[in-house]
Design an enzyme around this catalytic site. Structure first.
Site, short mmCIF file in Angstrom:
data_model
loop_
_atom_site.label_atom_id
_atom_site.label_comp_id
_atom_site.label_asym_id
_atom_site.label_seq_id
_atom_site.Cartn_x
_atom_site.Cartn_y
_atom_site.Cartn_z
CB ALA A 38 -4.46 -4.09 -0.84
CB ALA A 39 -2.76 -9.24 -1.23
CG HIS A 40 -7.85 -6.57 0.73
ND1 HIS A 40 -6.82 -5.75 1.13
CD2 HIS A 40 -8.90 -5.77 0.45
CE1 HIS A 40 -7.25 -4.49 1.10
NE2 HIS A 40 -8.51 -4.48 0.69
CB CYS A 41 -7.96 -5.39 -4.33
SG CYS A 41 -8.24 -4.11 -3.11
#
EC number: 3.4.21.-
Length: 50
Positions: A38-41
């Site tokens: 995921a992008a937030h990672c």
């Protein structure tokens, strides 16, 4: 994922996880060189070794 395609549930059966600075993120191994998460990672300057 922009422009991605749906895949069969058995096409990418291998998972990994990343723990960094108190956060867990799930990853999917999509081939021998790439993982998808995921992008937030996203962590700048992070290196992942499998």
């Amino acid at each position: 994922v922009v422009g991605g395609d749906e895949c069969d549930i058995n096409e990418h059966p291998f998972l990994a996880f990343l723990y960094s600075h108190g956060y867990f993120c799930g990853l999917t191994l999509i081939n021998q060189e790439w993982v998808l998460t995921a992008a937030h990672c996203d962590r700048r300057f992070m290196r992942i070794y499998l």
